[in-house]
Design a protein around this motif. Structure first.
Motif, short mmCIF file in Angstrom:
data_model
loop_
_atom_site.label_atom_id
_atom_site.label_comp_id
_atom_site.label_asym_id
_atom_site.label_seq_id
_atom_site.Cartn_x
_atom_site.Cartn_y
_atom_site.Cartn_z
N LYS A 144 21.62 8.59 -11.92
CA LYS A 144 22.25 7.56 -11.71
C LYS A 144 21.71 6.66 -10.47
O LYS A 144 22.00 5.35 -10.39
N VAL A 145 21.81 7.37 -9.34
CA VAL A 145 21.39 6.70 -7.91
C VAL A 145 20.25 6.06 -8.12
O VAL A 145 19.73 4.95 -7.50
N VAL A 146 19.21 6.70 -8.69
CA VAL A 146 17.93 6.25 -8.79
C VAL A 146 17.88 5.20 -9.81
O VAL A 146 17.26 3.96 -9.63
N ALA A 147 18.61 4.94 -10.91
CA ALA A 147 18.69 3.98 -11.83
C ALA A 147 19.02 2.82 -11.06
O ALA A 147 18.59 1.63 -11.18
N ALA A 148 20.23 3.05 -10.21
CA ALA A 148 20.67 1.96 -9.43
C ALA A 148 19.57 1.19 -8.54
O ALA A 148 19.52 -0.18 -8.32
N ALA A 149 18.87 2.22 -7.89
CA ALA A 149 17.95 1.71 -6.91
C ALA A 149 16.63 1.00 -7.48
O ALA A 149 16.04 -0.05 -6.97
N LEU A 150 16.49 1.24 -8.82
CA LEU A 150 15.34 0.52 -9.38
C LEU A 150 15.71 -0.85 -9.85
O LEU A 150 14.83 -1.65 -10.06
N GLU A 151 17.06 -1.13 -9.87
CA GLU A 151 17.26 -2.63 -9.77
C GLU A 151 16.66 -3.50 -8.64
O GLU A 151 16.53 -4.61 -8.93
N LYS A 156 1.00 -1.15 -0.07
CA LYS A 156 -0.02 -0.06 0.06
C LYS A 156 0.94 1.43 -0.17
O LYS A 156 0.43 2.27 0.31
N THR A 157 2.02 1.02 -0.10
CA THR A 157 3.12 2.06 -0.18
C THR A 157 3.50 2.58 -1.76
O THR A 157 3.70 1.74 -2.37
N VAL A 158 3.26 3.84 -2.09
CA VAL A 158 3.85 4.36 -3.26
C VAL A 158 5.00 5.18 -3.01
O VAL A 158 4.96 6.03 -1.94
N LEU A 159 6.38 4.87 -3.61
CA LEU A 159 7.63 5.67 -3.33
C LEU A 159 7.51 6.87 -4.37
O LEU A 159 7.43 6.74 -5.56
N ILE A 160 7.59 8.08 -3.82
CA ILE A 160 7.93 9.29 -4.66
C ILE A 160 9.43 9.63 -4.71
O ILE A 160 9.72 9.69 -3.45
N ILE A 161 9.72 9.71 -5.94
CA ILE A 161 11.32 10.32 -5.97
C ILE A 161 11.26 11.48 -6.78
O ILE A 161 10.73 11.60 -7.72
N ALA A 162 11.23 12.89 -5.87
CA ALA A 162 10.88 14.03 -6.59
C ALA A 162 11.49 15.03 -5.82
O ALA A 162 12.19 14.95 -4.76
N GLY A 163 11.47 16.41 -6.68
CA GLY A 163 12.07 17.54 -5.88
C GLY A 163 10.93 17.99 -5.03
O GLY A 163 9.81 17.88 -4.90
N LEU A 164 11.54 19.03 -4.08
CA LEU A 164 10.72 19.80 -2.95
C LEU A 164 10.61 21.26 -3.70
O LEU A 164 11.39 21.80 -4.03
N ASP A 165 9.17 21.34 -3.75
CA ASP A 165 8.77 22.64 -4.19
C ASP A 165 8.17 23.18 -2.59
O ASP A 165 6.99 22.70 -2.45
N PRO A 166 8.48 24.15 -2.26
CA PRO A 166 8.27 24.65 -0.76
C PRO A 166 6.68 24.96 -0.74
O PRO A 166 5.91 25.07 0.38
N SER A 167 6.25 25.63 -2.04
CA SER A 167 5.01 25.97 -2.05
C SER A 167 3.90 24.96 -2.10
O SER A 167 3.00 25.49 -2.11
N GLY A 168 4.34 23.67 -2.37
CA GLY A 168 3.50 22.76 -2.19
C GLY A 168 2.62 22.52 -3.60
O GLY A 168 1.79 21.52 -3.66
N ALA A 200 21.03 8.12 -2.08
CA ALA A 200 21.26 6.71 -2.31
C ALA A 200 20.96 6.11 -0.68
O ALA A 200 20.07 5.05 -0.79
N ALA A 201 21.48 6.52 0.31
CA ALA A 201 21.12 6.18 1.55
C ALA A 201 19.56 6.31 2.05
O ALA A 201 19.08 5.41 2.56
N GLN A 202 19.10 7.43 1.53
CA GLN A 202 17.54 7.52 1.79
C GLN A 202 16.71 6.42 1.08
O GLN A 202 15.97 5.81 1.48
N LEU A 203 17.20 6.15 -0.12
CA LEU A 203 16.54 4.98 -0.99
C LEU A 203 16.72 3.73 -0.25
O LEU A 203 15.81 2.97 -0.18
N ALA A 217 2.35 7.34 1.30
CA ALA A 217 3.49 7.86 0.54
C ALA A 217 4.72 7.89 1.29
O ALA A 217 4.90 8.46 2.24
N ALA A 218 5.68 7.24 0.60
CA ALA A 218 7.27 7.29 1.14
C ALA A 218 7.90 8.44 0.16
O ALA A 218 7.57 8.21 -1.09
N GLY A 219 8.72 9.16 0.49
CA GLY A 219 9.20 10.11 -0.25
C GLY A 219 10.64 10.12 -0.40
O GLY A 219 11.15 10.24 0.92
N VAL A 220 11.32 10.27 -1.14
CA VAL A 220 12.90 10.66 -1.27
C VAL A 220 13.01 12.02 -2.20
O VAL A 220 12.84 12.00 -3.09
N VAL A 221 13.87 13.05 -1.44
CA VAL A 221 13.92 14.16 -2.04
C VAL A 221 15.03 14.11 -2.95
O VAL A 221 16.38 13.88 -2.50
#
Ligand code: PLP
Length: 268
Positions: free
Chosen positions: A101-108, A17-29, A74-77, A47-51
Protein backbone atom coordinates in the motif's frame (compact mmCIF):
# COMPACT_ATOMS: atom_id res chain seq x y z
CA UNK A 1 29.69 -15.87 -25.95
CA UNK A 2 30.35 -12.13 -26.02
CA UNK A 3 29.99 -10.24 -22.79
CA UNK A 4 26.79 -8.21 -22.93
CA UNK A 5 27.16 -4.61 -23.95
CA UNK A 6 27.32 -1.59 -21.74
CA UNK A 7 25.09 1.25 -22.80
CA UNK A 8 27.40 4.27 -23.02
CA UNK A 9 26.11 7.41 -21.40
CA UNK A 10 27.36 10.75 -22.59
CA UNK A 11 27.66 13.31 -19.81
CA UNK A 12 26.03 15.89 -22.07
CA UNK A 13 22.88 13.74 -22.46
CA UNK A 14 19.96 15.29 -20.68
CA UNK A 15 17.16 13.59 -18.79
CA UNK A 16 16.88 11.64 -15.59
CA UNK A 17 19.59 9.07 -14.98
CA UNK A 18 18.27 7.49 -11.81
CA UNK A 19 16.39 4.21 -11.64
CA UNK A 20 14.51 3.61 -8.40
CA UNK A 21 14.55 0.02 -7.16
CA UNK A 22 11.91 -0.97 -4.62
CA UNK A 23 12.77 -4.52 -3.57
CA UNK A 24 13.88 -6.93 -0.88
CA UNK A 25 17.42 -7.41 0.40
CA UNK A 26 18.97 -10.81 -0.34
CA UNK A 27 22.28 -10.62 1.54
CA UNK A 28 23.89 -13.15 -0.83
CA UNK A 29 23.49 -10.59 -3.63
CA UNK A 30 22.12 -13.22 -6.02
CA UNK A 31 18.66 -11.63 -6.17
CA UNK A 32 16.88 -8.59 -4.78
CA UNK A 33 18.11 -5.05 -4.48
CA UNK A 34 21.87 -5.77 -4.56
CA UNK A 35 21.58 -7.73 -7.80
CA UNK A 36 19.25 -5.07 -9.23
CA UNK A 37 21.69 -2.26 -8.41
CA UNK A 38 24.42 -4.13 -10.30
CA UNK A 39 22.17 -4.29 -13.39
CA UNK A 40 21.46 -0.56 -13.15
CA UNK A 41 25.23 0.11 -12.99
CA UNK A 42 25.77 -1.94 -16.18
CA UNK A 43 23.58 0.59 -17.98
CA UNK A 44 25.61 3.54 -16.75
CA UNK A 45 22.64 4.68 -14.68
CA UNK A 46 22.42 5.57 -11.01
CA UNK A 47 20.51 3.21 -8.69
CA UNK A 48 18.40 4.62 -5.87
CA UNK A 49 17.09 1.82 -3.68
CA UNK A 50 14.39 1.41 -1.07
CA UNK A 51 14.27 -1.87 0.85
CA UNK A 52 10.86 -3.46 1.46
CA UNK A 53 12.05 -6.47 3.45
CA UNK A 54 15.13 -8.11 4.86
CA UNK A 55 15.50 -11.74 3.87
CA UNK A 56 17.72 -14.23 5.64
CA UNK A 57 18.88 -16.00 2.51
CA UNK A 58 21.81 -17.70 0.81
CA UNK A 59 22.24 -19.41 -2.56
CA UNK A 60 20.52 -22.56 -1.25
CA UNK A 61 17.37 -21.20 0.45
CA UNK A 62 15.47 -18.32 1.98
CA UNK A 63 15.09 -18.97 5.73
CA UNK A 64 13.15 -15.95 6.92
CA UNK A 65 11.54 -12.70 5.72
CA UNK A 66 11.23 -9.57 7.88
CA UNK A 67 9.18 -6.82 6.23
CA UNK A 68 10.34 -3.25 6.77
CA UNK A 69 7.97 -1.14 8.89
CA UNK A 70 5.62 0.54 6.35
CA UNK A 71 6.16 3.95 8.01
CA UNK A 72 9.93 3.58 7.53
CA UNK A 73 9.40 2.52 3.94
CA UNK A 74 7.15 5.54 3.31
CA UNK A 75 9.76 7.88 4.79
CA UNK A 76 12.52 6.37 2.63
CA UNK A 77 10.43 6.77 -0.50
CA UNK A 78 9.60 10.37 0.38
CA UNK A 79 13.29 11.23 0.86
CA UNK A 80 14.25 9.77 -2.51
CA UNK A 81 11.29 11.26 -4.39
CA UNK A 82 11.81 14.70 -2.82
CA UNK A 83 15.41 14.72 -3.98
CA UNK A 84 15.94 12.81 -7.22
CA UNK A 85 14.42 12.88 -10.67
CA UNK A 86 13.42 9.28 -11.38
CA UNK A 87 13.64 7.94 -14.94
CA UNK A 88 12.31 4.46 -14.27
CA UNK A 89 11.06 2.31 -11.40
CA UNK A 90 11.48 -1.39 -10.76
CA UNK A 91 9.24 -2.94 -8.09
CA UNK A 92 10.27 -6.38 -6.86
CA UNK A 93 9.54 -8.27 -3.64
CA UNK A 94 7.01 -6.44 -1.47
CA UNK A 95 6.62 -8.94 1.39
CA UNK A 96 3.07 -7.96 2.39
CA UNK A 97 0.04 -5.73 2.04
CA UNK A 98 1.32 -2.96 4.38
CA UNK A 99 4.41 -2.35 2.25
CA UNK A 100 2.43 -2.79 -0.98
CA UNK A 101 0.00 0.00 0.00
CA UNK A 102 2.87 2.37 0.77
CA UNK A 103 4.45 1.68 -2.62
CA UNK A 104 1.10 2.18 -4.40
CA UNK A 105 0.72 5.59 -2.70
CA UNK A 106 4.27 6.61 -3.67
CA UNK A 107 3.57 5.77 -7.32
CA UNK A 108 1.04 8.60 -7.36
CA UNK A 109 4.08 10.91 -7.30
CA UNK A 110 5.57 9.19 -10.33
CA UNK A 111 2.92 9.62 -12.99
CA UNK A 112 4.51 9.56 -16.44
CA UNK A 113 7.52 7.53 -15.26
CA UNK A 114 7.87 3.96 -16.59
CA UNK A 115 7.13 1.46 -13.81
CA UNK A 116 8.07 -2.23 -14.11
CA UNK A 117 6.28 -4.47 -11.63
CA UNK A 118 7.77 -7.92 -10.91
CA UNK A 119 4.97 -9.45 -8.80
CA UNK A 120 7.28 -11.60 -6.66
CA UNK A 121 5.35 -14.15 -4.59
CA UNK A 122 7.72 -17.02 -3.88
CA UNK A 123 11.45 -17.75 -4.19
CA UNK A 124 12.44 -20.62 -6.49
CA UNK A 125 13.67 -22.37 -3.33
CA UNK A 126 10.02 -22.40 -2.15
CA UNK A 127 9.95 -19.62 0.47
CA UNK A 128 6.93 -17.33 0.45
CA UNK A 129 7.95 -13.74 -0.33
CA UNK A 130 4.48 -12.15 -0.25
CA UNK A 131 2.00 -12.54 2.59
CA UNK A 132 -1.46 -11.54 1.37
CA UNK A 133 -4.01 -12.15 -1.38
CA UNK A 134 -2.20 -11.40 -4.66
CA UNK A 135 -5.33 -11.24 -6.84
CA UNK A 136 -6.88 -8.60 -4.58
CA UNK A 137 -3.83 -6.73 -3.26
CA UNK A 138 -1.85 -6.25 -6.48
CA UNK A 139 -4.73 -4.45 -8.16
CA UNK A 140 -3.57 -1.18 -6.56
CA UNK A 141 -0.20 -1.49 -8.32
CA UNK A 142 -1.36 -2.95 -11.62
CA UNK A 143 -3.26 0.24 -12.38
CA UNK A 144 -0.04 2.25 -12.14
CA UNK A 145 2.45 -0.18 -13.70
CA UNK A 146 3.62 0.27 -17.28
CA UNK A 147 4.42 -3.41 -17.54
CA UNK A 148 4.10 -6.39 -15.20
CA UNK A 149 6.43 -9.41 -15.48
CA UNK A 150 4.81 -12.50 -13.90
CA UNK A 151 6.12 -16.04 -14.13
CA UNK A 152 3.54 -18.81 -14.55
CA UNK A 153 2.79 -19.19 -10.85
CA UNK A 154 2.42 -15.43 -10.39
CA UNK A 155 0.21 -15.19 -13.47
CA UNK A 156 -2.07 -17.88 -12.03
CA UNK A 157 -2.19 -16.18 -8.62
CA UNK A 158 -2.94 -12.73 -10.08
CA UNK A 159 -5.74 -13.95 -12.34
CA UNK A 160 -7.16 -16.97 -10.51
CA UNK A 161 -6.57 -18.94 -13.75
CA UNK A 162 -4.89 -22.31 -14.10
CA UNK A 163 -1.63 -21.79 -16.05
CA UNK A 164 0.13 -24.99 -17.05
CA UNK A 165 0.43 -24.72 -20.86
CA UNK A 166 1.37 -22.10 -23.44
CA UNK A 167 -2.31 -21.66 -24.33
CA UNK A 168 -3.33 -21.11 -20.70
CA UNK A 169 -0.42 -18.69 -20.25
CA UNK A 170 -1.64 -16.64 -23.22
CA UNK A 171 -5.24 -16.58 -21.98
CA UNK A 172 -4.24 -15.58 -18.45
CA UNK A 173 -1.85 -12.89 -19.72
CA UNK A 174 -4.65 -11.43 -21.88
CA UNK A 175 -6.95 -11.40 -18.88
CA UNK A 176 -4.33 -9.66 -16.72
CA UNK A 177 -3.68 -7.08 -19.44
CA UNK A 178 -7.42 -6.35 -19.76
CA UNK A 179 -7.89 -6.00 -16.04
CA UNK A 180 -5.93 -2.83 -15.37
CA UNK A 181 -4.33 -1.93 -18.70
CA UNK A 182 -0.68 -2.60 -17.81
CA UNK A 183 1.30 -4.38 -20.51
CA UNK A 184 2.21 -7.95 -19.55
CA UNK A 185 5.52 -9.73 -20.15
CA UNK A 186 4.69 -13.31 -19.13
CA UNK A 187 7.73 -15.50 -18.46
CA UNK A 188 7.24 -19.00 -19.86
CA UNK A 189 10.58 -20.41 -18.72
CA UNK A 190 8.93 -22.93 -16.41
CA UNK A 191 6.99 -24.62 -19.24
CA UNK A 192 8.37 -27.74 -20.92
CA UNK A 193 10.39 -27.35 -24.13
CA UNK A 194 11.48 -24.05 -25.63
CA UNK A 195 11.58 -21.04 -23.27
CA UNK A 196 8.94 -18.66 -24.66
CA UNK A 197 8.14 -15.29 -23.07
CA UNK A 198 5.04 -13.42 -24.23
CA UNK A 199 4.56 -9.64 -24.35
CA UNK A 200 1.04 -8.22 -24.60
CA UNK A 201 0.72 -4.46 -25.03
CA UNK A 202 -1.61 -2.06 -26.80
CA UNK A 203 -0.12 -3.07 -30.19
CA UNK A 204 -0.84 -6.77 -29.74
CA UNK A 205 1.14 -9.88 -28.83
CA UNK A 206 4.80 -10.69 -29.38
CA UNK A 207 6.62 -13.92 -28.43
CA UNK A 208 10.30 -14.27 -27.62
CA UNK A 209 11.38 -17.89 -28.04
CA UNK A 210 14.79 -19.37 -27.28
CA UNK A 211 16.49 -22.71 -26.79
CA UNK A 212 16.61 -23.70 -23.15
CA UNK A 213 20.05 -23.28 -21.58
CA UNK A 214 21.28 -26.48 -19.89
CA UNK A 215 22.15 -26.52 -16.18
CA UNK A 216 20.50 -25.49 -12.92
CA UNK A 217 18.31 -22.36 -13.10
CA UNK A 218 20.31 -19.44 -11.67
CA UNK A 219 19.05 -17.42 -8.71
CA UNK A 220 17.54 -14.00 -9.43
CA UNK A 221 16.67 -14.22 -13.13
CA UNK A 222 13.24 -12.57 -12.62
CA UNK A 223 14.82 -9.72 -10.66
CA UNK A 224 17.37 -9.13 -13.44
CA UNK A 225 14.78 -9.17 -16.23
CA UNK A 226 12.51 -6.59 -14.64
CA UNK A 227 15.45 -4.33 -13.76
CA UNK A 228 16.83 -4.57 -17.32
CA UNK A 229 13.41 -3.46 -18.57
CA UNK A 230 13.22 -0.54 -16.12
CA UNK A 231 16.71 0.65 -17.16
CA UNK A 232 16.06 0.37 -20.88
CA UNK A 233 12.76 2.24 -20.55
CA UNK A 234 14.45 4.89 -18.40
CA UNK A 235 16.88 5.33 -21.30
CA UNK A 236 13.92 5.95 -23.62
CA UNK A 237 13.80 2.55 -25.37
CA UNK A 238 10.18 1.75 -26.35
CA UNK A 239 8.59 -1.18 -24.50
CA UNK A 240 8.70 -3.74 -27.34
CA UNK A 241 12.40 -3.14 -28.07
CA UNK A 242 13.16 -2.93 -24.35
CA UNK A 243 11.47 -6.30 -23.75
CA UNK A 244 13.39 -7.99 -26.57
CA UNK A 245 16.71 -6.56 -25.37
CA UNK A 246 15.99 -7.37 -21.73
CA UNK A 247 15.13 -11.00 -22.56
CA UNK A 248 18.31 -11.34 -24.68
CA UNK A 249 20.52 -9.77 -22.04
CA UNK A 250 19.21 -12.04 -19.29
CA UNK A 251 19.69 -15.12 -21.51
CA UNK A 252 23.34 -14.17 -22.01
CA UNK A 253 23.72 -13.76 -18.27
CA UNK A 254 22.10 -17.17 -17.67
CA UNK A 255 24.64 -18.72 -20.07
CA UNK A 256 27.44 -17.01 -18.09
CA UNK A 257 26.10 -17.97 -14.63
CA UNK A 258 28.69 -18.71 -11.94
CA UNK A 259 28.50 -20.90 -8.88
CA UNK A 260 29.75 -18.67 -6.06
CA UNK A 261 28.01 -20.34 -3.11
CA UNK A 262 26.85 -23.84 -2.20
CA UNK A 263 23.49 -23.66 -3.97
CA UNK A 264 22.14 -22.22 -7.18
CA UNK A 265 24.44 -20.28 -9.49
CA UNK A 266 24.26 -16.50 -9.73
CA UNK A 267 23.83 -14.68 -13.04
CA UNK A 268 27.03 -13.79 -14.88
N1 PLP B 1 14.92 -12.80 -2.72
C1 PLP B 1 14.57 -11.57 -3.04
C2 PLP B 1 14.88 -10.46 -2.12
C3 PLP B 1 13.93 -11.35 -4.25
O1 PLP B 1 13.56 -10.12 -4.59
C4 PLP B 1 13.66 -12.42 -5.11
C5 PLP B 1 13.08 -12.19 -6.36
O2 PLP B 1 12.40 -12.17 -7.07
C6 PLP B 1 14.02 -13.69 -4.74
C7 PLP B 1 14.66 -13.84 -3.54
C8 PLP B 1 13.67 -14.85 -5.58
O3 PLP B 1 14.65 -15.20 -6.46
P1 PLP B 1 14.62 -16.66 -6.99
O4 PLP B 1 13.23 -16.93 -7.46
O5 PLP B 1 15.58 -16.67 -8.10
O6 PLP B 1 14.98 -17.56 -5.87
Amino acid sequence: MARYMRFPMNSSESGPKTVLIIAGLDPSGGAGILADAAVVGEHGLHAAGVVTALTEQDSTQCYRVTPVDPAVLAAQLDRVLDDLEIGGVKIGMLAGTGTLKVVAAALERLRGTPVVLDPVLRASSGAQLFDGDPERDFDALLGRATVVTPNLEELAALTGCRVSSRKEMTEAARRLRERRGAAVLAKGGHLEGEAVDLLIDESGELSFAAQRIAGPAPHGTGCALSTELACLMALGVPLRDAARQAVDRVRIRIAQARRLGHGRPFLG
